[in-house]
Scaffold this active site. Structure first.
Site, PDB file in Angstrom:
ATOM      1  N   GLN A   5      55.138  85.303  55.923  1.00 56.64           N
ATOM      2  CA  GLN A   5      54.592  85.405  57.275  1.00 56.64           C
ATOM      3  C   GLN A   5      54.143  86.826  57.605  1.00 56.64           C
ATOM      4  O   GLN A   5      53.218  87.023  58.399  1.00 56.64           O
ATOM      5  CB  GLN A   5      55.637  84.936  58.278  1.00 56.64           C
ATOM      6  CG  GLN A   5      55.080  84.460  59.600  1.00 56.64           C
ATOM      7  CD  GLN A   5      54.494  83.060  59.526  1.00 56.64           C
ATOM      8  OE1 GLN A   5      55.065  82.182  58.905  1.00 56.64           O
ATOM      9  NE2 GLN A   5      53.360  82.862  60.166  1.00 56.64           N
TER      10      GLN A   5
ATOM     11  N   LYS B 203      50.577  87.007  56.141  1.00 54.71           N
ATOM     12  CA  LYS B 203      49.720  86.042  56.837  1.00 54.71           C
ATOM     13  C   LYS B 203      49.385  86.540  58.240  1.00 54.71           C
ATOM     14  O   LYS B 203      48.213  86.544  58.652  1.00 54.71           O
ATOM     15  CB  LYS B 203      50.427  84.686  56.922  1.00 54.71           C
ATOM     16  CG  LYS B 203      49.633  83.601  57.609  1.00 54.71           C
ATOM     17  CD  LYS B 203      50.465  82.356  57.845  1.00 54.71           C
ATOM     18  CE  LYS B 203      51.036  81.789  56.586  1.00 54.71           C
ATOM     19  NZ  LYS B 203      51.710  80.490  56.816  1.00 54.71           N
TER      20      LYS B 203
ATOM     21  N   LYS C  41      60.825  83.934  60.642  1.00 51.42           N
ATOM     22  CA  LYS C  41      60.931  82.498  60.385  1.00 51.42           C
ATOM     23  C   LYS C  41      62.332  82.044  60.742  1.00 51.42           C
ATOM     24  O   LYS C  41      63.274  82.832  60.788  1.00 51.42           O
ATOM     25  CB  LYS C  41      60.642  82.188  58.913  1.00 51.42           C
ATOM     26  CG  LYS C  41      60.123  80.784  58.673  1.00 51.42           C
ATOM     27  CD  LYS C  41      58.693  80.605  59.174  1.00 51.42           C
ATOM     28  CE  LYS C  41      58.175  79.215  58.880  1.00 51.42           C
ATOM     29  NZ  LYS C  41      56.776  79.043  59.290  1.00 51.42           N
TER      30      LYS C  41
ATOM     31  N   ASP D  98      57.181  74.050  62.937  1.00 46.85           N
ATOM     32  CA  ASP D  98      56.944  73.957  61.493  1.00 46.85           C
ATOM     33  C   ASP D  98      57.320  72.530  61.122  1.00 46.85           C
ATOM     34  O   ASP D  98      57.342  71.651  61.995  1.00 46.85           O
ATOM     35  CB  ASP D  98      57.780  75.013  60.740  1.00 46.85           C
ATOM     36  CG  ASP D  98      57.312  75.235  59.298  1.00 46.85           C
ATOM     37  OD1 ASP D  98      57.590  74.357  58.454  1.00 46.85           O
ATOM     38  OD2 ASP D  98      56.676  76.246  59.003  1.00 46.85           O
TER      39      ASP D  98
END
Length: 445
Positions: free
Chosen positions: A111, A114, A126, A166
């Site tokens: 992440q 990204k 996360k 998610d």
């Protein structure tokens, strides 16, 4: 430089034993960074990598809840803030029985890069739980979410850490989590969670964004080679939000999508996937892919073999990590695959990625190809901060622009470092440099 990178990797393995997914994610990034570290020795001198591979904070907590029969259950919850040099931690919550510390750390590490590629001023994080929402009632899921948030709420906030959805966490779960956050804090802090329902602070196009963005990235790669999706045969693994809306966008761009899947098997529909029916089955009925086949007799359900056995020009793995292995890659290549774009996080094993690249197949890594979801989450935060809600056309236009910019940055960076067409290297270096510069600028923290 390779000795230095190998030492970093070995230190990660020693400090994080029995965490194969996290080790894999770190190795995949480190394997591409030698050229940039040779050019920017200041990153080595500042210990950027040593700091980047260690999360800034990690929380593991107990989540007790009561089912509809009065039985007490206990699950484990996680939230990891990996790096906040670019902004508050941003990343989803995953509720699935496979969740463990290794998976959460690999997702949080991915992440970082990204989120950096989106240029949206968000850091990497996360979280999640090994709770399985499958087969649970709305009341049970509400009680679980309330317990989960009771342990998490002190550690999040719109300027600190902003969770989203998610696998296993959609609009229903985000609603229950936000309701408990309001109860505990006495604040209507809309920006603390993204993926909210549109009528109380969510962004139009957020549900579609990851799947749409994956296809847009694939289309950009193809355009660079003078091709497009028109009449191309497509296979998509998964049948959650990412897969459904990847199918929808691919069809809008003229592709012929013939297959999708879930954990029970895969569906082959030679006539072309009926995306409206698939949405009804998965989003309304919360059913399985077998229910799609019952409603569409010309489609077939396969519980043996692999979805990647189906010949296609474009493969979009949108289910879960390491779902597409070396054997599947060989089959796809033998059947003439031209493009692979990762809608899920790290769905292709390292051996599969190597094969695709060696075969001159266009390969879009997840940290670039599926960045549309988190980019639109950041746009949701922007709308919350200004108390606005943009029309769908504006939200989609911004998504299209962001995905085009990500593609161009990855392509240009790969070419700059002597590997034109290597989107893995381009994504890793481009994402890394932006974070590394912020880390150096902010000193030792």
């Amino acid at each position: 430089m390779q000795d230095y990178l190998e030492r970093i990797y070995q230190d990660v393995c020693q400090v994080n034993p029995a965490e194969p997914e996290f080790q894999q994610a770190v190795h995949e990034v480190l394997d591409t960074l030698s050229p940039v570290l040779k050019r920017h020795r200041e990153f080595v001198d500042a210990g950027v990598l040593e700091r980047l591979v260690e999360p800034e904070r990690q929380y593991i907590f107990r989540v007790p809840w009561v089912d509809d029969d009065g039985k007490i259950h206990v699950n484990r919850g996680y939230r990891i803030g990996f790096n906040s040099a670019l902004g508050p931690y941003k990343g989803g919550l995953r509720f699935h029985p496979s969740v463990n510390i290794s998976i959460i750390k690999f997702l949080g590490f991915e992440q970082i890069f990204k989120n950096s590629l989106t240029r949206q001023r968000i850091g990497g994080g996360k979280g999640g739980s090994n709770f399985n929402p499958q087969g649970r009632s709305d009341a049970e899921i509400m009680r679980f979410c309330q317990s989960f948030m009771t342990s998490l709420y002190q550690h999040i906030g719109e300027y600190t850490d902003v969770p989203a959805g998610d696998i296993g966490v959609g609009g229903r779960e985000i609603g229950y989590l936000f309701g408990q956050y309001r109860r505990l804090t006495n604040r209507y802090e809309a920006g603390v969670l993204t993926g909210k329902a549109v009528n109380w602070g969510g962004s139009l196009l957020r549900t579609e964004a990851t799947g749409y963005g994956t296809v847009l990235f694939a289309a950009s790669m193809m355009a660079k080679r003078g091709s497009d999706l028109e009449d191309k045969r497509v296979v998509v693994s998964g049948s959650g939000n990412v897969a459904i809306y990847a199918i929808e966008k691919a069809q809008q761009l003229g592709a012929h999508v013939v297959a999708f899947s879930d954990s029970s098997g895969y569906v082959f529909d030679e006539a072309g996937v009926d995306v409206a029916l698939l949405r009804q089955v998965k989003e309304v009925q919360r059913g399985r892919v077998a229910d799609y086949v019952k409603a569409r007799p010309q489609a077939t359900l396969h519980t043996k073999g692999s979805i990647w056995d189906i010949p296609c020009a474009i493969a979009l793995p949108c289910a879960t990590q390491n779902e597409l292995d070396e054997a599947a890659a060989r089959t796809l290549i033998a059947n003439g695959v031209e493009v692979v774009a990762e809608g899920a996080n790290m769905p292709c094993t390292p051996a599969a990625v190597e094969l695709f690249q060696a075969a001159n197949c266009l390969f879009g890594p997840g940290k670039a190809a599926n960045a549309g979801g988190v980019a639109t989450s950041a746009l949701e935060m922007e709308q919350n901060a200004s108390r606005e809600q943009w029309p769908a056309e504006k939200a989609e236009a911004k998504l299209v622009r962001i995905m085009a910019d990500i593609h161009e940055e990855c392509a240009e960076t790969a070419a700059e470092y002597g590997e034109p067409g290597n989107y893995v290297m381009g994504a890793n270096i481009a994402g890394f440099v932006r974070v590394a510069n912020a880390i150096v600028d902010q000193g030792i923290i």
